[in-house]
Structures are given as C-alpha cells and as structure tokens.
Scaffold this motif. Structure first.
Motif, PDB file in Angstrom:
ATOM      1  N   LYS A  55      64.098  50.143 -26.002  1.00 34.71           N
ATOM      2  CA  LYS A  55      63.865  48.699 -26.105  1.00 34.71           C
ATOM      3  C   LYS A  55      62.477  48.344 -25.595  1.00 34.71           C
ATOM      4  O   LYS A  55      61.740  47.591 -26.240  1.00 34.71           O
ATOM      5  CB  LYS A  55      64.935  47.941 -25.301  1.00 34.71           C
ATOM      6  N   TYR A  56      62.103  48.897 -24.452  1.00 35.55           N
ATOM      7  CA  TYR A  56      60.811  48.553 -23.841  1.00 35.55           C
ATOM      8  C   TYR A  56      59.654  49.259 -24.542  1.00 35.55           C
ATOM      9  O   TYR A  56      58.532  48.775 -24.512  1.00 35.55           O
ATOM     10  CB  TYR A  56      60.832  48.892 -22.347  1.00 35.55           C
ATOM     11  N   ALA A  57      59.928  50.378 -25.172  1.00 36.91           N
ATOM     12  CA  ALA A  57      58.869  51.115 -25.869  1.00 36.91           C
ATOM     13  C   ALA A  57      58.469  50.435 -27.173  1.00 36.91           C
ATOM     14  O   ALA A  57      57.326  50.554 -27.615  1.00 36.91           O
ATOM     15  CB  ALA A  57      59.329  52.546 -26.161  1.00 36.91           C
ATOM     16  N   TYR A  58      59.417  49.715 -27.781  1.00 38.92           N
ATOM     17  CA  TYR A  58      59.144  49.116 -29.086  1.00 38.92           C
ATOM     18  C   TYR A  58      58.944  47.602 -29.024  1.00 38.92           C
ATOM     19  O   TYR A  58      59.035  46.916 -30.033  1.00 38.92           O
ATOM     20  CB  TYR A  58      60.273  49.455 -30.062  1.00 38.92           C
ATOM     21  N   SER A  59      58.669  47.064 -27.856  1.00 35.97           N
ATOM     22  CA  SER A  59      58.304  45.659 -27.724  1.00 35.97           C
ATOM     23  C   SER A  59      57.119  45.551 -26.775  1.00 35.97           C
ATOM     24  O   SER A  59      56.933  46.401 -25.898  1.00 35.97           O
ATOM     25  CB  SER A  59      59.476  44.831 -27.180  1.00 35.97           C
ATOM     26  N   LYS A  60      56.285  44.547 -26.978  1.00 35.74           N
ATOM     27  CA  LYS A  60      55.115  44.372 -26.113  1.00 35.74           C
ATOM     28  C   LYS A  60      55.540  43.764 -24.787  1.00 35.74           C
ATOM     29  O   LYS A  60      56.086  42.666 -24.746  1.00 35.74           O
ATOM     30  CB  LYS A  60      54.072  43.477 -26.794  1.00 35.74           C
ATOM     31  N   ASN A  61      55.307  44.482 -23.712  1.00 37.45           N
ATOM     32  CA  ASN A  61      55.655  44.000 -22.384  1.00 37.45           C
ATOM     33  C   ASN A  61      54.784  44.731 -21.371  1.00 37.45           C
ATOM     34  O   ASN A  61      53.904  45.508 -21.739  1.00 37.45           O
ATOM     35  CB  ASN A  61      57.154  44.209 -22.107  1.00 37.45           C
ATOM     36  N   LYS A  62      55.038  44.503 -20.104  1.00 40.17           N
ATOM     37  CA  LYS A  62      54.165  45.049 -19.062  1.00 40.17           C
ATOM     38  C   LYS A  62      54.358  46.546 -18.823  1.00 40.17           C
ATOM     39  O   LYS A  62      53.559  47.169 -18.134  1.00 40.17           O
ATOM     40  CB  LYS A  62      54.390  44.269 -17.750  1.00 40.17           C
ATOM     41  N   VAL A  63      55.424  47.128 -19.357  1.00 41.65           N
ATOM     42  CA  VAL A  63      55.660  48.557 -19.137  1.00 41.65           C
ATOM     43  C   VAL A  63      55.778  49.315 -20.468  1.00 41.65           C
ATOM     44  O   VAL A  63      56.360  50.390 -20.517  1.00 41.65           O
ATOM     45  CB  VAL A  63      56.926  48.792 -18.268  1.00 41.65           C
ATOM     46  N   THR A  64      55.212  48.748 -21.532  1.00 45.89           N
ATOM     47  CA  THR A  64      55.360  49.355 -22.861  1.00 45.89           C
ATOM     48  C   THR A  64      54.892  50.807 -22.897  1.00 45.89           C
ATOM     49  O   THR A  64      55.619  51.697 -23.355  1.00 45.89           O
ATOM     50  CB  THR A  64      54.585  48.540 -23.914  1.00 45.89           C
ATOM     51  N   ASN A  65      53.678  51.079 -22.420  1.00 47.12           N
ATOM     52  CA  ASN A  65      53.127  52.439 -22.504  1.00 47.12           C
ATOM     53  C   ASN A  65      53.937  53.429 -21.670  1.00 47.12           C
ATOM     54  O   ASN A  65      54.173  54.570 -22.092  1.00 47.12           O
ATOM     55  CB  ASN A  65      51.670  52.443 -22.062  1.00 47.12           C
ATOM     56  N   LEU A  66      54.362  52.996 -20.494  1.00 43.74           N
ATOM     57  CA  LEU A  66      55.195  53.865 -19.660  1.00 43.74           C
ATOM     58  C   LEU A  66      56.536  54.125 -20.353  1.00 43.74           C
ATOM     59  O   LEU A  66      57.042  55.257 -20.351  1.00 43.74           O
ATOM     60  CB  LEU A  66      55.411  53.210 -18.291  1.00 43.74           C
ATOM     61  N   ALA A  67      57.100  53.072 -20.949  1.00 45.85           N
ATOM     62  CA  ALA A  67      58.385  53.224 -21.644  1.00 45.85           C
ATOM     63  C   ALA A  67      58.260  54.192 -22.820  1.00 45.85           C
ATOM     64  O   ALA A  67      59.189  54.963 -23.100  1.00 45.85           O
ATOM     65  CB  ALA A  67      58.880  51.862 -22.132  1.00 45.85           C
ATOM     66  N   LYS A  68      57.118  54.168 -23.495  1.00 44.51           N
ATOM     67  CA  LYS A  68      56.911  55.104 -24.610  1.00 44.51           C
ATOM     68  C   LYS A  68      56.940  56.550 -24.125  1.00 44.51           C
ATOM     69  O   LYS A  68      57.514  57.432 -24.771  1.00 44.51           O
ATOM     70  CB  LYS A  68      55.581  54.803 -25.296  1.00 44.51           C
ATOM     71  N   ALA A  69      56.329  56.800 -22.950  1.00 37.93           N
ATOM     72  CA  ALA A  69      56.336  58.154 -22.382  1.00 37.93           C
ATOM     73  C   ALA A  69      57.753  58.581 -22.018  1.00 37.93           C
ATOM     74  O   ALA A  69      58.167  59.726 -22.261  1.00 37.93           O
ATOM     75  CB  ALA A  69      55.423  58.209 -21.154  1.00 37.93           C
ATOM     76  N   VAL A  70      58.523  57.668 -21.437  1.00 36.89           N
ATOM     77  CA  VAL A  70      59.910  57.973 -21.061  1.00 36.89           C
ATOM     78  C   VAL A  70      60.755  58.191 -22.318  1.00 36.89           C
ATOM     79  O   VAL A  70      61.587  59.099 -22.369  1.00 36.89           O
ATOM     80  CB  VAL A  70      60.486  56.830 -20.192  1.00 36.89           C
ATOM     81  N   TRP A  71      60.522  57.353 -23.348  1.00 39.99           N
ATOM     82  CA  TRP A  71      61.288  57.481 -24.589  1.00 39.99           C
ATOM     83  C   TRP A  71      60.963  58.792 -25.300  1.00 39.99           C
ATOM     84  O   TRP A  71      61.842  59.442 -25.862  1.00 39.99           O
ATOM     85  CB  TRP A  71      61.009  56.293 -25.493  1.00 39.99           C
TER      86      TRP A  71
END
Length: 508
Positions: A55-71
C-alpha cells in the motif's frame, strides 16, 4: 528538539535486515526533525508501513521509497514480521461503513411545474438575464420548496452561481452544490502590526511561494496535520476509496481559477462577541479553495448518475437529483460531507504552515463553505435540503467572508438570518465578464496598471481573474445590507494564485 530515534527502537518493530538499518534510521529521524512528527507518530507510521508495504509503496507518501525497498524484499520471500510491540502501534481496524439503505434508485421522468415558486432576488439590477432564467427553472422543479438569488449571481450549470435552493428533505441536487464541492473561505487574523507588510514584503512573499501549491495537478509531500485522512468515511464507498490516495497527495494545496492565498490588512470596524476581536487594524491571511480533485471527481460522478436516474426536460437536465433514501443518494451525501471536512483541512494545512514559518499563531480564524448542501428547517418548520451554490450561510450566528477581487476588499460579515434570503448572502462580488471575453479583451498592461494603482503584488494569476471582470463589491455588499452586518474589512496586498496556464481547466 527530541533526541534521535535509535536503531534499538527501530528493531523493536520487527526483524529488519541489516542492509536497511541505515535507511530506516534516516527516514525515521527525518520525520522526527524535519517534518516535526512526534516520536510515537513516527514509529506508528513505520509499523503501518511494515504491516502493509505494498500500500505504501504504490502511493505517494513520506515513506514511499522505504516501503518500496521493504516490498521488494517481500516479493523475494524475505518478509519482515511485525513484532508484538509494533502491533500495539497500529491504528484500530477501519470501521466497516454500512449505508442506511441498500435500495437502488430507479429511473423516473418528471415534468416541471406550470409556473415557478416565488423566490426573492437581491440586487436584481446587477444580475444577468441568464442567471435569472436559470433560477426560474430551478424554482419550477417539482421538488423545490423555496429559493433565493444573491446579488453576485451569474450563470452557471444548473443552479446559477449565487443561487440558493431549498428542496424536499429527501432530495439532493449535485449540480446545485457545484463541481468544487465545499469551496470555502478561511481567514487567519494575526497579532502583528499591519505595517509588517511594508517592512517585510519579501518574507511574506516567500512564505506564500514556499508553503502554497496551485494547479489542477498540485500535490504536496510535507503535511502539517493529516488526521482528516483517518476519518472512517474514507472507507464508505468504492468511489471514495479510489480517490483517497489522490486526496492525500493534494492535501494542503489550492486549485486554479479564482482560488488564492493572500496577505492583507484587516480593519475590525466594530466589536462583536462572535468575532471576538477589538476594533483595530491587523495583518491577516485569506485563502479561497475547495476539495480539489477529490471533490471534483465526486461531483462529476454523481452529477452524471443523477442525470441517468432523474429525467427532466432539457432546460432542467443539470438539476437532476438523487433520493437520500437510496444507496446513490446516501453515497453522495457521505462524499459531499467528507469533501467539506477535507476542504477545511486543506485551508488549515496552508494556514498552519505559513503561521509556523513566521513563528506566529492566529488570534482568530473565520471560515465558511459556499458550495454545499445542508439539512435545515425553514421558519414555518418545513425540513429541507438547502443548496447554496456560490452563496454564504448567513444565519444569525454565522460568521462569513465575502471577498472582492485581487485588488478590491473583502468583508467579514455576521448573518442576520433573513428568512426571504434563506439565511444566505453572496459568496463574492460575482463576475460581469466570461473568462473567454476577459482573455480576449483585457491586456497585461491593463492588469499591471490596476495592481500598481492599488499597491498590490501579484504572484501568478492570469487575465481571466483581472479585477475588472468582477462586479463592484461595495455595490454588492450594499444590496445585501438586510442579509448581513459588516464587522471587518480585508484589503489584499500580496496575492498568490495559480500560474497562467490556459491549457489547464478551471476549478473554481
């Protein structure tokens, strides 16, 4: 300033791999110190991201880039398991929103009344024939109960801008609310001398440039208070859920057209217990915008749906309604009210960021919607849905703001609750010239001359919002002296609007 978040605190959230330790620390402490999030909120956001990284990786927010790494780790089978400590930081599950009725609205055809209901017109001499004709049609709807036309009225879609229409208590007309649902005014009055504008114009211009964002696609990354996004109504319908990410990205932004954020001087003319400010001159920040892409999409979807369900003669087609005792009507009502909360939060974001930049807090905030529908009761006890499209609520205890133009004053008013006006007033001066005519007849020289003579600095803006496209605000206020009492006068000095972009639409 809070101390740094430590690696030990990060590791209490789950089995975070070593190669991500530095990234987690950098993001967490950035939120703590630059975004000024409380420690608990930072760790809670991290926990939410770990709980649903996709959810956080595919929406613009304050932790997007970190969420992409976790995803990316998750997709290779290296999931981070949330600890029991982290689970306590998660918000409670979203409420399952249940509509009162699951009944669908059928398709029905209706004729207009043989003659319109009587309705009051204020400032008739200043209102174009097209707006009067539209009000005649609106007052001829079979569901209409009462109507009124404000002195700033001009032609729009369906109900004219400046039109007020009361309908039966179970019907709402999306086009009588407007495309920019919950467009509103917001004024912050500061305990700062008015001559601060003369002493620090560059500082004030910089605060507008750095803490506002205009345009149809305008988005912001930094949020001051995003709690409006936690409202359970965001889970109410598919239409709303699909727009939530867009709404989050646009929180704290302004649209195009006549939307603005401006510095000016407020002169409080008389003491009033509701306004609560001593007579005197103050520096103030005034903004005008609405519910952005969220409200626009909701309006377009349900306006079309209403026209599919309620068939009317061609001249009244845009006045199609939804029944509030059906699923479609309830969905619109929930979305409209959510747009109201969201529009208010938009203004508060802007005002809070600018106030923080100046290390100030406002003495008083005044705000009001002017594109909305309310459940109200007429003086005879009849319960109605009151649509105000480009009209300001003006009940006895209502404070409101009626702006003029980029160089002309606006007014803080207290409503008088005039029954014939359906407790309403104008929402501004009202246009006397279409955008197309303005762009073809007004020159940049004309605009610059008007700005110079008024001592106003303009950032952005275009010729279709030049002051000469508007009625005389003093005349409009005089035409509604029985509807409102003027408490204060706002004079604009530094005005920020959307940059000229004629390929872009208008959101006002």
């Amino acid at each position: 300033m809070e101390t740094q978040i430590t690696l030990e605190e990060i590791l209490t959230l789950g089995n975070i791999p070593e190669n991500l330790h530095a990234t987690f620390l950098r993001v967490a402490n950035g939120l703590l110190h630059r975004a000024e999030y409380p420690r608990e909120k930072v760790l809670g956001l991290m926990a939410q991201m770990l709980d649903n990284p996709k959810k956080y990786a595919y929406s613009k927010n304050k932790v997007t880039n970190l969420a992409k790494a976790v995803w990316d780790l998750h997709r290779t089978g290296q999931s981070i398991v949330l600890s029991e400590t982290a689970k306590t930081l998660l918000p409670p599950p979203e409420e399952f929103y249940v509509l009162e009725s699951g009944e669908k609205q059928g398709v029905k055809s209706f004729d207009l009344r043989t003659g319109p209901l009587p309705y009051a017109v204020f400032g008739r001499n200043y209102i174009e024939d097209g707006a009067l004709a539209q009000m005649q049609t609106a007052a001829s709807l079979p569901i209409s109960v009462a109507g009124a036309l404000m002195p700033d009225a001009h032609q729009g879609y369906g109900l004219p801008i400046g039109g007020v229409l009361a309908t039966t208590s179970n019907t709402v007309i999306p086009f009588a609310v407007g495309v920019d649902i919950a467009c509103r005014m917001c004024l912050s009055v500061f305990e700062m001398p008015a001559d601060f504008l003369k002493r620090e114009p560059h500082l004030l211009k910089r605060t507008l440039a750095e803490h506002t964002k205009f345009g149809i696609g305008g988005e912001t990354r930094d949020k001051f208070d995003e709690s409006v996004m936690d409202l359970p109504e965001w889970n109410a319908t598919k239409v709303i859920r699909d727009l939530k990410d867009k709404a989050y990205r646009q929180l704290g932004t302004s649209g195009t057209g006549n939307h603005f954020v401006e510095w000016g001087v407020v002169e409080v003319l008389e003491e009033d217990a509701l306004l609560g400010l001593p007579v005197g001159t103050y520096m103030a920040l005034l903004s005008h915008s609405g519910s952005r892409g969220f409200g626009g999409n909701v309006a377009n979807y349900y306006s079309k749906l209403a026209m599919q369900k309620t068939k009317l003669p061609k001249e009244a087609a845009h006045l199609a309604w939804l029944d509030l005792d059906t699923q479609e009507g309830q969905e619109y009502w929930i979305a409209m009210n959510l747009a109201g909360e969201y529009a208010s939060a938009n203004h508060h974001e802007i005002h809070a960021k600018i106030a923080r930049a100046l290390h100030e807090k406002p003495l008083k905030m005044v705000e009001n919607h002017h594109n909305f529908a309310w459940k109200e009761t007429l003086v005879d006890g009849t319960e109605v849905i009151m649509h105000r499209k480009g009209a300001t609520p003006a009940g006895v205890d209502d404070l409101g703001i009626i702006p003029g133009s980029m160089i002309h004053p606006g007014f803080v008013v207290r409503g008088k609750g005039k029954a014939e006006a359906l407790s309403s007033a104008s929402h501004g001066a009202g246009r006397v010239m279409s955008r197309t005519k303005a762009l073809n007849s007004i020159t940049r020289h004309d605009l610059n001359k008007a700005l110079t003579e008024a001592g106003v600095q303009l950032i952005g803006g275009d010729l279709d919002e030049a002051p000469m496209v508007y009625k005389n605000i003093e005349t409009v206020i005089e035409a509604q002296k029985d509807l409102v009492q003027v408490l204060a006068k706002f004079t604009p000095k530094i005005v920020r609007m959307a940059d000229a972009n004629r390929k872009e639409g208008r959101e006002d």
